[in-house]
Design a protein around this motif. Structure first.
Motif, short mmCIF file in Angstrom:
data_model
loop_
_atom_site.label_atom_id
_atom_site.label_comp_id
_atom_site.label_asym_id
_atom_site.label_seq_id
_atom_site.Cartn_x
_atom_site.Cartn_y
_atom_site.Cartn_z
N GLU A 91 56.34 -0.14 -33.38
CA GLU A 91 57.17 -1.36 -33.02
C GLU A 91 56.29 -2.26 -32.27
O GLU A 91 56.18 -3.84 -32.54
CB GLU A 91 58.40 -1.45 -32.27
CG GLU A 91 59.14 -2.52 -32.06
CD GLU A 91 60.38 -2.17 -31.25
OE1 GLU A 91 60.66 -2.88 -30.18
OE2 GLU A 91 60.95 -1.22 -31.66
N LEU A 92 55.49 -1.77 -31.23
CA LEU A 92 54.59 -2.72 -30.34
C LEU A 92 53.32 -3.17 -31.27
O LEU A 92 52.80 -4.42 -31.40
CB LEU A 92 53.98 -1.91 -29.23
CG LEU A 92 52.75 -2.72 -28.26
CD1 LEU A 92 53.33 -3.95 -27.78
CD2 LEU A 92 52.48 -1.79 -27.38
N LEU A 93 52.61 -2.21 -31.92
CA LEU A 93 51.80 -2.54 -32.82
C LEU A 93 51.86 -3.55 -33.97
O LEU A 93 51.21 -4.33 -34.35
CB LEU A 93 51.03 -1.19 -33.60
CG LEU A 93 50.56 -0.40 -32.47
CD1 LEU A 93 49.83 1.16 -33.34
CD2 LEU A 93 49.44 -0.73 -31.71
N GLY A 94 53.24 -3.44 -34.46
CA GLY A 94 53.40 -4.60 -35.47
C GLY A 94 53.79 -5.88 -34.96
O GLY A 94 53.72 -6.75 -35.58
N THR A 95 53.60 -6.21 -33.57
CA THR A 95 53.53 -7.48 -32.95
C THR A 95 52.38 -8.26 -33.06
O THR A 95 51.93 -9.24 -33.26
CB THR A 95 53.89 -7.47 -31.69
OG1 THR A 95 52.95 -6.64 -30.87
CG2 THR A 95 55.51 -6.76 -31.31
N VAL A 96 51.36 -7.20 -33.52
CA VAL A 96 49.81 -7.72 -33.50
C VAL A 96 49.37 -7.70 -34.98
O VAL A 96 48.55 -8.44 -35.52
CB VAL A 96 48.75 -7.00 -32.54
CG1 VAL A 96 48.97 -7.53 -31.11
CG2 VAL A 96 48.66 -5.66 -32.80
N LEU A 97 49.83 -6.46 -35.75
CA LEU A 97 49.41 -6.56 -37.12
C LEU A 97 50.82 -5.66 -37.92
O LEU A 97 50.87 -4.48 -37.58
CB LEU A 97 48.27 -5.43 -37.12
CG LEU A 97 47.70 -5.58 -38.51
CD1 LEU A 97 47.10 -6.79 -38.99
CD2 LEU A 97 46.72 -4.39 -38.59
N PRO A 98 51.36 -6.25 -38.85
CA PRO A 98 52.43 -5.75 -39.43
C PRO A 98 51.95 -4.64 -40.40
O PRO A 98 50.54 -4.59 -40.86
CB PRO A 98 52.66 -6.91 -40.44
CG PRO A 98 52.41 -8.13 -39.89
CD PRO A 98 51.09 -7.74 -39.19
N LYS A 99 52.55 -3.34 -40.14
CA LYS A 99 52.16 -2.21 -40.75
C LYS A 99 52.82 -2.26 -42.17
O LYS A 99 53.78 -2.52 -42.65
CB LYS A 99 52.84 -1.17 -39.99
CG LYS A 99 52.46 0.35 -40.62
CD LYS A 99 52.88 1.27 -39.60
CE LYS A 99 52.33 2.82 -40.47
NZ LYS A 99 52.79 4.08 -39.54
N LYS A 100 51.81 -1.76 -43.41
CA LYS A 100 51.98 -1.53 -44.68
C LYS A 100 52.09 -0.12 -45.14
O LYS A 100 51.63 0.96 -44.55
CB LYS A 100 51.14 -2.13 -45.56
CG LYS A 100 50.89 -3.70 -45.27
CD LYS A 100 49.80 -4.25 -46.18
CE LYS A 100 49.41 -5.79 -45.84
NZ LYS A 100 48.47 -6.15 -46.89
#
Length: 371
Positions: free
Chosen positions: A315-324
């Protein structure tokens, strides 16, 4: 047991001009970089250096074809030092330049242990992710084999690693995101490695703390919060490089290479695609030991229970780069067994560092869960 390998002198300067003066850059230096980096940062300094601009030989991450062309161009120059100023592509190529005597890249892969350093090597990273300014690993996409592979030699350590935050001023946010996530993966994988030591964990866990706290500030305050954090991210990346330079990376990197090699996904992003999927599978096999220490660390940083750290981390990483998912990169279901087989056959160096052994069936399970 080796506790810590650090064969590179690390220096820090606020500006490129300070670095150029201190290192006395001149005619005996061959600068491998990108023109868009060199001109604004060094172009007005009046340096009598030789230059090779990587983009003139192809874009994206380094391939065997690109490297061979640059090796040929470098052999026509006389120089005593290679000055690498760039991201992972430039740094990986520069390490090969430092040991090559004009021979092809394939010949170096045949016997990397016999490589000798022919030129001094100075590395200035312009991203905050690879940490490879302090490692002896070069990752090249071997297009003839259809995968990325590490080239490792004691001769490929840089003599000097130089941290200059000014070089990160123009870093696009997407490149920052992918590269810094790569640094986080380095720190985590080195911490879980059976070759981890108290020294590597000291650097690795500090890198994890610095990167996650930096992401939290960006999540709370927006992208404008990044600029004052660049020095911290640059140092955290370096810490992670020191950690994995001794302890190594593992299954996250190993499983990311077929994705990067076949679909040209940037290194940091392909690691991100595999990251928590690998960690969750470790947890299915074993919940105690170092992974429990890692989860306790993440729980404290993320403010959540240990049973939800990977969801909160994504969730935190998704704030800087959306995960695919893998299918969003174009991967086909029938390729997953091919990827798994490739990992087991070609990435043994990395798979030997896994927190817990993974067989081909487990690797295929990871790919399918992330598909």
């Amino acid at each position: 047991m080796t506790e810590l390998i650090l064969k590179t002198q690390i220096s820090y300067y606020d500006t490129c001009a300070e670095f150029a003066k201190e290192f006395k850059l001149g005619r005996g230096d061959l600068v491998l970089t990108n023109e868009y980096i060199y001109n604004p940062c060094f172009g007005n300094l009046g340096l009598e250096v030789q230059t090779i601009f990587q983009e003139e030989y192809g874009g994206g991450e380094p391939t065997d074809v690109m490297v061979d062309q640059i090796l040929e161009a470098a052999e026509r120059r006389e120089c005593q030092r290679i000055i690498a100023i760039g991201g992972g592509t430039v740094i990986d190529i520069a390490k090969v330049l430092a040991v090559s005597s004009g021979n092809s890249l394939d010949s170096l892969y045949e016997d990397p242990a016999s490589a000798k350093k022919r030129r001094k090597l100075v590395i200035l990273p312009t991203t905050c992710g690879t940490g490879s300014e302090v490692t002896n690993i070069s990752i090249i996409n071997r297009t003839r084999l259809g995968t990325k592979m590490g080239l490792v030699s004691p001769a490929m350590y840089a003599d000097d690693a130089v941290l200059v935050p000014e070089l990160l001023n123009g870093l696009p946010f997407g490149v920052f995101a992918a590269s810094s996530i790569d640094a986080l993966v380095h720190a985590v994988e080195s911490g879980l490695s059976p070759k981890a030591t108290p020294y590597t964990k000291l650097f690795g866990y500090k890198a994890i703390e610095m990167i996650i706290k930096g992401y939290q500030k960006i999540a709370d305050n927006g992208r404008e919060a990044l600029k004052p954090l660049m020095k911290d991210f640059l140092i955290a990346s370096n810490y992670a490089g020191i950690a994995f330079g001794t302890a190594g990376c593992a299954a996250v990197h190993a499983t990311s290479y077929p994705l990067g090699g076949s679909y040209h996904v940037a290194h940091g992003e392909s690691n991100y695609a595999m990251f928590t999927g690998v960690l969750k599978n470790y947890m299915e096999i074993r919940r105690d030991g170092e992974i429990a220490v890692l989860n306790q660390c993440l729980s404290g940083l993320l403010g959540c229970g240990e049973d939800e750290v990977y969801e909160k981390l994504d969730e935190l990483l998704g704030t800087v780069l959306p995960k695919k998912s893998l299918h969003e990169y174009g991967v086909k279901p029938e390729e997953l067994p091919v990827f798994a087989k490739s990992v087991m056959e070609r990435q043994g160096r990395l798979m030997a560092n896994n927190f817990i052994p993974l067989d081909e069936a487990r690797v295929l399970k990871i790919y399918r869960e992330l598909y």
